[in-house]
Every structure is written in C-alpha cells, then in structure tokens.
Design a protein around this motif. Sequence first.
Motif, PDB file in Angstrom:
ATOM      1  N   LEU A 204      58.595  -0.427 -24.098  1.00  0.00           N
ATOM      2  CA  LEU A 204      58.409  -0.513 -25.341  1.00  0.00           C
ATOM      3  C   LEU A 204      57.774   0.731 -25.708  1.00  0.00           C
ATOM      4  O   LEU A 204      58.064   1.158 -26.788  1.00  0.00           O
ATOM      5  N   ALA A 205      56.981   1.385 -25.030  1.00  0.00           N
ATOM      6  CA  ALA A 205      56.353   2.670 -25.557  1.00  0.00           C
ATOM      7  C   ALA A 205      57.663   3.661 -25.341  1.00  0.00           C
ATOM      8  O   ALA A 205      57.369   4.646 -26.185  1.00  0.00           O
ATOM      9  N   THR A 206      58.326   3.688 -24.472  1.00  0.00           N
ATOM     10  CA  THR A 206      59.317   4.700 -24.394  1.00  0.00           C
ATOM     11  C   THR A 206      60.250   4.472 -25.702  1.00  0.00           C
ATOM     12  O   THR A 206      60.585   5.462 -26.554  1.00  0.00           O
ATOM     13  N   LEU A 207      60.815   3.370 -26.192  1.00  0.00           N
ATOM     14  CA  LEU A 207      61.277   3.027 -27.170  1.00  0.00           C
ATOM     15  C   LEU A 207      60.618   3.548 -28.453  1.00  0.00           C
ATOM     16  O   LEU A 207      61.103   4.108 -29.428  1.00  0.00           O
ATOM     17  N   ILE A 208      59.312   3.365 -28.682  1.00  0.00           N
ATOM     18  CA  ILE A 208      58.377   3.822 -30.179  1.00  0.00           C
ATOM     19  C   ILE A 208      58.558   5.290 -29.861  1.00  0.00           C
ATOM     20  O   ILE A 208      58.559   5.876 -30.917  1.00  0.00           O
ATOM     21  N   SER A 209      58.269   5.767 -28.651  1.00  0.00           N
ATOM     22  CA  SER A 209      57.978   7.421 -28.596  1.00  0.00           C
ATOM     23  C   SER A 209      59.339   8.075 -28.958  1.00  0.00           C
ATOM     24  O   SER A 209      59.375   9.108 -29.447  1.00  0.00           O
ATOM     25  N   SER A 210      60.567   7.449 -28.915  1.00  0.00           N
ATOM     26  CA  SER A 210      61.963   8.039 -29.214  1.00  0.00           C
ATOM     27  C   SER A 210      61.967   8.339 -30.579  1.00  0.00           C
ATOM     28  O   SER A 210      63.037   9.137 -30.928  1.00  0.00           O
ATOM     29  N   LYS A 211      61.200   7.622 -31.553  1.00  0.00           N
ATOM     30  CA  LYS A 211      61.130   7.933 -32.807  1.00  0.00           C
ATOM     31  C   LYS A 211      60.100   8.607 -33.587  1.00  0.00           C
ATOM     32  O   LYS A 211      59.966   8.446 -34.749  1.00  0.00           O
ATOM     33  N   GLY A 212      59.211   9.210 -32.454  1.00  0.00           N
ATOM     34  CA  GLY A 212      58.274   9.963 -32.949  1.00  0.00           C
ATOM     35  C   GLY A 212      56.888   9.013 -32.950  1.00  0.00           C
ATOM     36  O   GLY A 212      55.927   9.365 -33.580  1.00  0.00           O
ATOM     37  N   GLY A 213      56.926   7.633 -32.497  1.00  0.00           N
ATOM     38  CA  GLY A 213      55.817   6.723 -32.625  1.00  0.00           C
ATOM     39  C   GLY A 213      55.001   6.799 -31.296  1.00  0.00           C
ATOM     40  O   GLY A 213      55.371   7.567 -30.410  1.00  0.00           O
ATOM     41  N   ARG A 214      53.821   5.911 -31.145  1.00  0.00           N
ATOM     42  CA  ARG A 214      53.254   5.942 -30.044  1.00  0.00           C
ATOM     43  C   ARG A 214      52.726   4.609 -29.766  1.00  0.00           C
ATOM     44  O   ARG A 214      52.191   4.190 -30.799  1.00  0.00           O
ATOM     45  N   LEU A 215      52.842   3.985 -28.713  1.00  0.00           N
ATOM     46  CA  LEU A 215      52.530   2.711 -28.350  1.00  0.00           C
ATOM     47  C   LEU A 215      51.157   2.686 -27.438  1.00  0.00           C
ATOM     48  O   LEU A 215      51.188   3.547 -26.549  1.00  0.00           O
ATOM     49  N   LEU A 216      50.112   1.930 -27.938  1.00  0.00           N
ATOM     50  CA  LEU A 216      48.837   2.193 -26.856  1.00  0.00           C
ATOM     51  C   LEU A 216      48.592   0.522 -26.481  1.00  0.00           C
ATOM     52  O   LEU A 216      48.872  -0.300 -27.275  1.00  0.00           O
ATOM     53  N   LEU A 217      48.168   0.282 -25.398  1.00  0.00           N
ATOM     54  CA  LEU A 217      47.611  -0.903 -24.942  1.00  0.00           C
ATOM     55  C   LEU A 217      46.122  -0.845 -25.673  1.00  0.00           C
ATOM     56  O   LEU A 217      45.394   0.240 -25.582  1.00  0.00           O
ATOM     57  N   VAL A 218      45.581  -2.045 -26.258  1.00  0.00           N
ATOM     58  CA  VAL A 218      44.246  -1.826 -26.964  1.00  0.00           C
ATOM     59  C   VAL A 218      43.651  -3.315 -26.704  1.00  0.00           C
ATOM     60  O   VAL A 218      44.027  -4.186 -26.155  1.00  0.00           O
ATOM     61  N   GLY A 219      42.267  -2.916 -27.059  1.00  0.00           N
ATOM     62  CA  GLY A 219      41.437  -4.306 -27.108  1.00  0.00           C
ATOM     63  C   GLY A 219      40.991  -4.986 -25.629  1.00  0.00           C
ATOM     64  O   GLY A 219      41.054  -4.108 -24.864  1.00  0.00           O
TER      65      GLY A 219
END
Length: 203
Positions: free
Chosen positions: A22-37
């Motif tokens: 999921l993080a790789t997909l999000i970053s491919s469009k300039g976003g960033r995925l974080l595990l949180v909480g």
Amino acid sequence: MDPSKDLRGKLPENFASLAHELATLISSKGGRLLLVGGSVRDLLLEEVPHELDVEARGLETDQITSLIAPKFRTEEVGKSFGVLKVKGLPIEISLPRTERKTGTGHKGFSVEIDPHLPFEEASARRDFTINALGLDPLSGELLDPYNGQKDLDEGILRHVGPAFSEDPLRVLRGMQFIARFNLQPAEETVQLCRNIPIEHLPP
C-alpha cells in the motif's frame, strides 16, 4: 526500547507485506503512507497488532481509492471523517484531519480533511502521546512529535494537548489503557480528567 531499532521487523509477515504494498502504491503518486496510533504503540510494546491503522498523506480520498482499486476494494466507513475500510482485510486508511468542537458529548465535532496537514498537527487531535506515533513502512522512520516512546519507556500515560478535554470518552479510554498496559497516569492528565464532565456520554 532502542530508538534506532527498525520496528518493521516486528510486524507479522502478512501485515508487513500489506503495508509495504500500500505504501508503495501511495508513494507512486507522490503521497506517503504511515502506520499510526495503536499499531505503532503495540510494536513498541513488542505486542502483535491485530489490525493496521494507517494514514495516507498527500492525496485526496478519490485519488487513493482509484490508485489502489486494481488490487484492493474499499468502502468509506466514515465519509465525513475521511476513513476507508479495505474490504476483507484488517486495515483502515484514514486521511489527516482537524477537528473542531461544535456540540456536546464525544460526537459533537466538525471535521476538516486536509491531506497535506503536517503530521505533528494531525497527531495533535489524538488522545494520548503513546497513540500519537507514526511509522513509515518503506523507510522505517519513526515519527514521534509528542515523545510517546519516552512515555511508554517510563510507563506513563499522558494526554497530547488541550483538545483532549473536548471528548469525555477519552477519560474512560485512559482508564482502559492504564489497566491494559500497566501505566501510571501523568499528574497533569489526572487533573484534567477530574474537570471533564462525562454526563453527556451514553450509558
């Protein structure tokens, strides 16, 4: 807990693979995925998380859904709160947001989604420092703007900031965390909780 230790190695293999994909997909469009909480908190406590809470940053909700649609099906479980549930998997994707108190009780909030909200500001809405954490599944970077890791190391439950008092349910959540993780509440948190009316909570 060694702050230099890579927490990604503590994730179950299926969760690690899912988070990385999921993080790789999000970053491919300039976003960033974080595990949180709670997901990050549990890793620091060397407990296995039963689900993944992640925050997708830098992209709008429709961008995220279309980006991951070829592989993952999602549904908006909290449209006004910017929350996506990945169908068939124990994971929820949220977007950064701010909250403003507009009524009584723990539901009287106006929410504004802001994909570009700095992590420190997005984390300010969380209840306790031990839940205001982020982990980048691609780089292993731990984001800890409110010293939640230090509080965990010292066995302290501490509220993040003044917004804590806007939700009376957090007083009860605090009691749960104290018992569950064998923590001591910070004195300033105890004093704050004593002044929060809870009569608007449902029985």
